[in-house]
Design a protein around this motif. Sequence first.
Motif, short mmCIF file in Angstrom:
data_model
loop_
_atom_site.label_atom_id
_atom_site.label_comp_id
_atom_site.label_asym_id
_atom_site.label_seq_id
_atom_site.Cartn_x
_atom_site.Cartn_y
_atom_site.Cartn_z
N ASN A 16 0.84 -1.21 0.00
CA ASN A 16 0.00 0.00 0.00
C ASN A 16 0.87 1.26 0.00
N GLY A 17 1.95 1.23 0.73
CA GLY A 17 2.88 2.36 0.74
C GLY A 17 3.52 2.56 -0.63
N GLU A 18 3.90 1.46 -1.28
CA GLU A 18 4.48 1.54 -2.62
C GLU A 18 3.47 2.06 -3.63
N ILE A 19 2.22 1.66 -3.48
CA ILE A 19 1.18 2.14 -4.39
C ILE A 19 1.03 3.65 -4.26
N LYS A 20 1.04 4.15 -3.03
CA LYS A 20 0.95 5.60 -2.83
C LYS A 20 2.13 6.32 -3.46
N ARG A 21 3.33 5.75 -3.28
CA ARG A 21 4.54 6.34 -3.85
C ARG A 21 4.46 6.35 -5.38
N ILE A 22 4.02 5.25 -5.96
CA ILE A 22 3.91 5.13 -7.41
C ILE A 22 2.84 6.09 -7.95
N GLU A 23 1.74 6.24 -7.22
CA GLU A 23 0.68 7.17 -7.65
C GLU A 23 1.22 8.61 -7.71
N THR A 24 2.01 8.98 -6.71
CA THR A 24 2.62 10.31 -6.70
C THR A 24 3.57 10.46 -7.90
N GLN A 25 4.36 9.43 -8.14
CA GLN A 25 5.30 9.43 -9.26
C GLN A 25 4.54 9.54 -10.59
N LEU A 26 3.43 8.81 -10.70
CA LEU A 26 2.61 8.86 -11.91
C LEU A 26 2.11 10.28 -12.16
N GLN A 27 1.61 10.92 -11.12
CA GLN A 27 1.09 12.28 -11.26
C GLN A 27 2.19 13.25 -11.70
N GLU A 28 3.37 13.11 -11.09
CA GLU A 28 4.49 13.99 -11.45
C GLU A 28 4.90 13.81 -12.91
N ILE A 29 5.00 12.56 -13.34
CA ILE A 29 5.41 12.29 -14.72
C ILE A 29 4.34 12.78 -15.70
N GLU A 30 3.08 12.56 -15.35
CA GLU A 30 1.99 13.03 -16.22
C GLU A 30 2.02 14.56 -16.35
N GLN A 31 2.29 15.25 -15.25
CA GLN A 31 2.37 16.72 -15.30
C GLN A 31 3.54 17.17 -16.16
N ARG A 32 4.71 16.56 -15.96
CA ARG A 32 5.89 16.92 -16.75
C ARG A 32 5.67 16.60 -18.22
N SER A 33 5.02 15.49 -18.48
CA SER A 33 4.73 15.08 -19.85
C SER A 33 3.78 16.06 -20.52
N GLU A 34 2.78 16.51 -19.80
CA GLU A 34 1.83 17.48 -20.35
C GLU A 34 2.52 18.82 -20.65
N LYS A 35 3.40 19.25 -19.74
CA LYS A 35 4.16 20.48 -19.97
C LYS A 35 5.02 20.35 -21.23
N LYS A 36 5.70 19.21 -21.34
CA LYS A 36 6.58 18.98 -22.49
C LYS A 36 5.76 18.92 -23.78
N LYS A 37 4.58 18.35 -23.71
CA LYS A 37 3.69 18.28 -24.87
C LYS A 37 3.30 19.69 -25.32
N MET A 38 2.97 20.54 -24.36
CA MET A 38 2.61 21.92 -24.69
C MET A 38 3.80 22.66 -25.29
N GLU A 39 4.98 22.41 -24.75
CA GLU A 39 6.21 23.01 -25.29
C GLU A 39 6.42 22.57 -26.74
N LEU A 40 6.19 21.29 -27.00
CA LEU A 40 6.34 20.77 -28.36
C LEU A 40 5.36 21.45 -29.32
N ILE A 41 4.14 21.62 -28.88
CA ILE A 41 3.13 22.27 -29.71
C ILE A 41 3.55 23.70 -30.02
N GLU A 42 4.06 24.41 -29.00
CA GLU A 42 4.50 25.79 -29.20
C GLU A 42 5.68 25.86 -30.16
#
Length: 129
Positions: free
Chosen positions: A82-108
């Motif tokens: 359960n602790g690892e799942i919480k850690r992975i969920e946080t990691q997922l959110q961070e990567i998704e946010q960075r990925s979305e930022k990079k996607k917007m940068e690519l579009i620009e």
Amino acid sequence: MSLTTRLQAASSEYQRLQADLSNVVEARQRLDAQLSENEIVKKEFATLTPNNVVFKLVGRVLVKQDQAEAKGNVDKRLEFINGEIKRIETQLQEIEQRSEKKKMELIELQAELQQPQRQDGPSRSAVSS
């Protein structure tokens, strides 16, 4: 750094982020499977009587194990998972946010790269500043 070089670098970074995201999703799925398996074991333990014998698989051999110890091990494993799942969920959110930022940068960057091409077209007009 030229616009094309920046676009290539951003594209490479975006691809890396997508690969990282894929790896983290796979890790999350493995943890879900482990969680499910250990919850089933915990439910099975709940049905045991003190007279039931519990065995643990060690390599190719089944070794007799104390019920309380086995239950404690499963509880600890569930807590860890359960602790690892919480850690992975946080990691997922961070990567998704960075990925979305990079996607917007690519579009620009792509839009910037296409702008000079539009200005060089047949209907070239004078731009006043």
